[in-house]
Design an enzyme around this catalytic site. Structure first.
Site, PDB file in Angstrom:
ATOM      1  N   LYS A  11      -1.959  23.581  15.322  1.00 14.85           N
ATOM      2  CA  LYS A  11      -1.821  22.202  15.380  1.00 14.85           C
ATOM      3  C   LYS A  11      -0.426  21.804  15.881  1.00 14.85           C
ATOM      4  O   LYS A  11       0.795  22.217  15.301  1.00 14.85           O
ATOM      5  CB  LYS A  11      -2.202  21.442  14.131  1.00 14.85           C
ATOM      6  N   THR A  56      -7.864  23.970  13.045  1.00 14.47           N
ATOM      7  CA  THR A  56      -6.445  23.331  13.127  1.00 14.47           C
ATOM      8  C   THR A  56      -6.288  22.230  12.328  1.00 14.47           C
ATOM      9  O   THR A  56      -5.296  21.883  11.935  1.00 14.47           O
ATOM     10  CB  THR A  56      -6.224  22.954  14.813  1.00 14.47           C
ATOM     11  N   ASP A  57      -7.406  21.503  11.965  1.00 18.72           N
ATOM     12  CA  ASP A  57      -7.534  20.414  11.046  1.00 18.72           C
ATOM     13  C   ASP A  57      -6.861  20.918   9.623  1.00 18.72           C
ATOM     14  O   ASP A  57      -6.129  20.254   9.062  1.00 18.72           O
ATOM     15  CB  ASP A  57      -8.699  19.942  11.066  1.00 18.72           C
ATOM     16  N   PHE A 158       2.428  -6.811   2.964  1.00 19.93           N
ATOM     17  CA  PHE A 158       1.370  -7.208   3.950  1.00 19.93           C
ATOM     18  C   PHE A 158       0.221  -7.933   3.347  1.00 19.93           C
ATOM     19  O   PHE A 158      -0.766  -7.001   3.122  1.00 19.93           O
ATOM     20  CB  PHE A 158       1.197  -6.630   5.081  1.00 19.93           C
ATOM     21  N   ARG A 175       4.603  -1.294   0.796  1.00 20.53           N
ATOM     22  CA  ARG A 175       4.558  -0.378   2.133  1.00 20.53           C
ATOM     23  C   ARG A 175       5.693   0.122   2.566  1.00 20.53           C
ATOM     24  O   ARG A 175       6.848  -0.739   2.437  1.00 20.53           O
ATOM     25  CB  ARG A 175       3.569  -1.044   3.193  1.00 20.53           C
ATOM     26  N   GLN A 223       7.350 -10.631  11.275  1.00 19.14           N
ATOM     27  CA  GLN A 223       7.835 -11.550  11.819  1.00 19.14           C
ATOM     28  C   GLN A 223       8.888 -12.141  10.759  1.00 19.14           C
ATOM     29  O   GLN A 223      10.179 -12.686  11.430  1.00 19.14           O
ATOM     30  CB  GLN A 223       6.641 -12.749  11.867  1.00 19.14           C
ATOM     31  N   ASN A 249       5.868  -2.514  15.219  1.00 21.49           N
ATOM     32  CA  ASN A 249       5.583  -1.716  13.829  1.00 21.49           C
ATOM     33  C   ASN A 249       5.149  -0.363  13.963  1.00 21.49           C
ATOM     34  O   ASN A 249       4.155   0.007  14.425  1.00 21.49           O
ATOM     35  CB  ASN A 249       4.248  -2.669  13.257  1.00 21.49           C
TER      36      ASN A 249
END
Length: 299
Positions: A11, A56-57, A158, A175, A223, A249
């Site tokens: 990966k 690979t995950d 948000f 966040r 903003q 963002n």
């Protein structure tokens, strides 16, 4: 008769951001991890039998789980943990190569000169910009910067946004807020009869204002943060009349670690590069007209 030569799989470019929270002071490690595995893999190439293949995950999931379980003291040590794990835990895997790029961050200084506990600026990414226009009688000077990557690991929300039948985004009360700042500011120096600004000092002040406003704003939206950044320059520098900002963002999404029996307490994120929200606006001194193009790429 053809025969199989050197081969490997894995990966590539797993972006992992690990935030260590020690009270109000946070530490950030930002890595781009690529894992390559090789060993007894002939049969999967010849017949497609996957009995020796670790997905690979799973490799990607291991990177994120190890960021939680082992932390990230250094890129080298994190790579050692991963490589040892893949070779020791999977008999068909004889060799693991882990390549890591680390993106360095440094703390943003507050107005008092102290390091902010959870606000960071990426090292070595900023490009200084300037555009000078002269028509034989008057000057227009637009200074600026690009590629200034900044991140707040908390103090950002948000929520309360419009929702319709296509809305799936959950409201965020704490966040990571990250963006790559492109900014232009227009100085009101237009005439040779006026003393010219100290360009280096003007640039340094504008850059510092952008960073300090980003660090000191409890953000309810990108903003709002953008407006505070532009306003800080206008309020503190009389020789600047217009600030144009473009803030993509740079989303950081919490990784779901529950499938591995781990709890993610706002510690392990995946940094997504696209698609991204793009917030753009101009902040003007009262009574001044906008002159910097909306599309900054055409400046």
């Amino acid at each position: 008769m053809p025969t199989l030569g050197q081969n490997q799989y894995g990966k590539a470019e797993c972006r992992v951001v690990r935030i260590t929270r020690n009270g109000a002071t946070h530490r950030i490690k930002d890595l781009n991890v690529s894992v390559s595995l090789s060993g007894a893999m002939d049969e999967v190439h010849y017949s497609g039998a996957n009995a020796t293949v670790l997905p690979t995950d799973t490799t990607k999931n291991t990177v994120y789980a190890f960021a939680k379980e082992h932390g990230i003291d250094s890129a080298e040590q994190f790579g050692i943990h991963l490589a040892r794990h893949f070779v020791a835990s999977q008999e068909p895997i004889h060799r693991a190569r882990v390549r890591i790029e680390e993106y360095a961050w440094e703390r943003i200084a507050t107005c008092e000169g102290e390091p902010a506990p959870h606000s960071f600026v990426r090292k070595g990414q900023e490009t200084r910009l300037a555009q000078v226009t002269y028509d034989g009688s008057a000057w227009e000077v637009v200074s600026g910067l690009a590629d200034l990557v900044v991140l707040n690991s908390t103090d950002s929300e948000f929520r309360g946004y419009v929702k319709d039948k296509y809305t799936t985004l959950p409201e965020a009360y704490d966040r990571v807020l990250a963006t790559e700042v492109t900014a232009r500011w227009r100085l009101n120096w237009t005439d040779d009869a006026q003393p010219a600004p100290d360009w280096d000092a003007s640039y340094a002040r504008a850059r510092a204002d952008l960073l300090q406003a980003f660090a000191e704003t409890y953000s309810l939206s990108l903003q709002q943060t953008l407006y505070r950044m532009g306003s800080r320059i206008i309020e503190r520098q009389d020789d600047i009349d217009e600030v144009r900002l473009s803030l993509p963002n740079k989303h950081h999404f919490l990784v779901d670690l529950e499938p591995f029996g781990l709890k993610n307490d706002n510690e392990v994120y995946v940094a997504a590069d696209r698609p991204y929200g793009l917030i753009e606006a101009t902040v003007l001194r009262d009574g001044c007209e906008a002159r910097i193009p909306v599309d900054l790429t055409n400046l």
